[in-house]
Design an enzyme around this catalytic site. Structure first.
Site, mmCIF file in Angstrom:
data_model
loop_
_atom_site.group_PDB
_atom_site.id
_atom_site.type_symbol
_atom_site.label_atom_id
_atom_site.label_comp_id
_atom_site.label_asym_id
_atom_site.label_seq_id
_atom_site.Cartn_x
_atom_site.Cartn_y
_atom_site.Cartn_z
ATOM 1 N N TYR A 35 9.445 -17.687 -21.119
ATOM 2 C CA TYR A 35 9.183 -18.782 -19.630
ATOM 3 C C TYR A 35 7.202 -18.452 -19.845
ATOM 4 C CZ TYR A 35 7.273 -21.056 -14.890
ATOM 5 O OH TYR A 35 6.932 -21.904 -14.506
ATOM 6 N N ASP A 81 1.392 -12.521 -23.052
ATOM 7 C CA ASP A 81 2.080 -12.776 -21.761
ATOM 8 C C ASP A 81 2.694 -11.627 -20.702
ATOM 9 O OD1 ASP A 81 2.418 -13.886 -19.000
ATOM 10 O OD2 ASP A 81 3.587 -15.893 -19.900
ATOM 11 N N LYS A 122 0.440 -12.852 -11.078
ATOM 12 C CA LYS A 122 1.202 -12.008 -10.009
ATOM 13 C C LYS A 122 1.512 -10.028 -9.850
ATOM 14 C CE LYS A 122 5.484 -13.723 -12.309
ATOM 15 N NZ LYS A 122 5.495 -14.362 -13.162
#
Ligand SMILES: *Cc1c(COP(=O)(O)O)cnc(C)c1O
Length: 432
Positions: free
Chosen positions: A144, A239, A267
């Site tokens: 994702y 990522d 995050k």
């Protein structure tokens, strides 16, 4: 366990917010029941609107690695709010933040701040395309990368088939430029690249996957990807929105010793504030506007309050390197404890773990890619999730998520988690 106030809020929320939540995975759709509305959190604990207290194993999906309302970060944010919330002009904190990221993350020589992981990945592939003057990107099934159109593509019938959109609203022409391959499969990737030779701008992956549950790269896999990207002049993008500052101070790239061309972050980098970043080789990053022609912007990017939280978070991690050793030990202890419970109860499920990321997969298969992850019995997971919740352990409400351990999970809490795990598995078995 009381759930009256959360249920009431959820009913009201559904009238005004699609599905009652501002991000789909917060709804308890795949596990059954109502989402708990959280009113505050401190350290390792979440407290909901019915005053239930849970040990938090999501940590806001990663950011709260030092636990909730961590004192030094709270102080920095409080101080910053006194000088207004946003200027739309550069600040000293942005310089300090950029320099620190460049110091800590091996691949990053220059960095641009954005407001979310999604923005970071969207910008990174635009940059890969601008730099190579090519259109296609490769992503992996089950990885994702936020909700950008180019990433909402699944593999379809086979790794070599043309991508098809996962979501209505993503155009076929966008899907055509996204090629997908199965994770941990060198042959399929080689074939895909050969078939599309000279057309691929970039390859993006989670160096350790968290978004199909926790899935590790097999030995040599990241090295293989690095090599093939160098050879074929494909921009390699790690990522690290989830793994950055979690698996090591310098992310998965430091832990595995493989250096990508570009890195996306999010995050933890915001300490709980909405922050993302992308960075990498100078040669690439100098193409970004206003230094170069690739346009990318953000009204609130590098926001002073967000930078105060993020900068203090990164300083804390840098000044306390023992954090990573402790998190590794906690992760191993939890994984070992879950495996021991499975053995004792003669349940044949799978545990994947690295550092402070782990998943219990309700399948007897070794989980190395998305097809294997999909063999999980999600109904059984849903029951397990609710058993754990009743015992005060708040897991991610989906089988296909990694769990996160914060530094606030001490020996006592590990015991509590493992005890709840054993009892929940026992109850599951008794039901069968
Ligand atoms: C969470 C996540 C994203 C998306 O970040 P948002 O801040 O939710 O937009 C992208 N990539 C990975 C690996 C993630 O875990």
């Amino acid at each position: 366990m009381k759930n009256k106030n959360s249920s009431k809020l959820f009913e009201e929320a559904k009238k005004y917010i699609p599905g009652g939540v501002n991000s789909p995975v917060r709804a308890f759709k795949s596990v059954g029941g109502n989402p708990r509305f959280i009113k505050r959190a401190k350290g390792a604990y979440l407290i909901d609107e019915d005053n239930n207290k849970y040990v938090d194993m999501i940590n806001s999906w990663g950011p709260m690695i030092l636990g909730h309302a961590f004192g030094p970060i709270e102080n920095e944010v409080k101080k910053a709010t006194k000088s207004s919330f946003s200027f739309g002009a550069p600040t000293e904190k942005e310089v300090r933040m950029a320099k620190l990221i460049c110091d800590l993350v091996p691949s990053v020589e220059m960095v641009r701040m954005v407001n979310s992981g999604t923005e970071a990945t969207m910008s990174a592939i635009r940059l890969a395309r601008a730099y190579t003057v090519k259109d296609k990107i490769i992503k992996f099934e089950g990885c994702y990368h936020g909700h950008g159109d180019a990433f909402l593509i699944s593999a379809g019938s086979g790794a070599l088939s043309m991508g098809h959109p996962d979501s209505p609203g993503v155009t076929q022409s966008t899907a055509n430029d996204t090629l997908t391959a199965p994770y941990n499969n060198k042959e399929a990737l080689s074939e895909l690249i050969t078939k599309n030779k000279g057309k691929i701008a970039g390859l993006i992956l989670e160096p350790v996957v968290g978004n199909m549950g926790c899935v590790l790269p097999e030995t040599g896999y990241l090295e293989f990807i690095r090599e093939i990207c160098t050879k074929e002049k494909i921009v390699l993008i790690f990522d690290e929105v989830m793994t950055g500052f979690r698996l090591a101070l310098g992310g998965a790239q430091e832990r595995f010793g493989v250096t990508p061309d570009l890195t996306t972050m999010g995050k933890i980098i915001g300490g709980g504030m909405p922050v993302g970043a992308y960075g990498g080789k100078k040669e690439l990053m100098e193409m970004v506007s206003p230094s170069g022609p690739m346009y990318q912007a953000g009204t609130l990017s590098g926001n002073p309050i967000a930078m105060s939280a993020g900068l203090e978070m990164l300083k804390q991690l840098k000044n306390h390197p023992e954090i990573y050793k402790n998190l590794d030990e906690a992760g191993q202890e939890i994984a070992y404890g879950i495996k021991a419970a499975l053995n004792e109860l003669e349940l044949n499920y799978t545990v994947n773990q690295i550092g402070s990321m782990y998943s219990l997969f309700f399948t007897d298969q070794t989980v190395t890619d998305y097809d294997k992850a999909k063999t999980c019995d999600t109904q059984t997971f849903g029951k397990y999730f609710n058993f754990m919740l009743e015992k005060g352990i708040y897991l991610a409400p989906s089988q296909f998520e990694s769990l996160f351990i914060s530094t606030r999970i001490d020996k006592k809490l590990i015991k509590k988690i493992l005890k709840a795990n054993f009892q929940s598995l026992y109850e599951l078995k008794a039901q069968k």
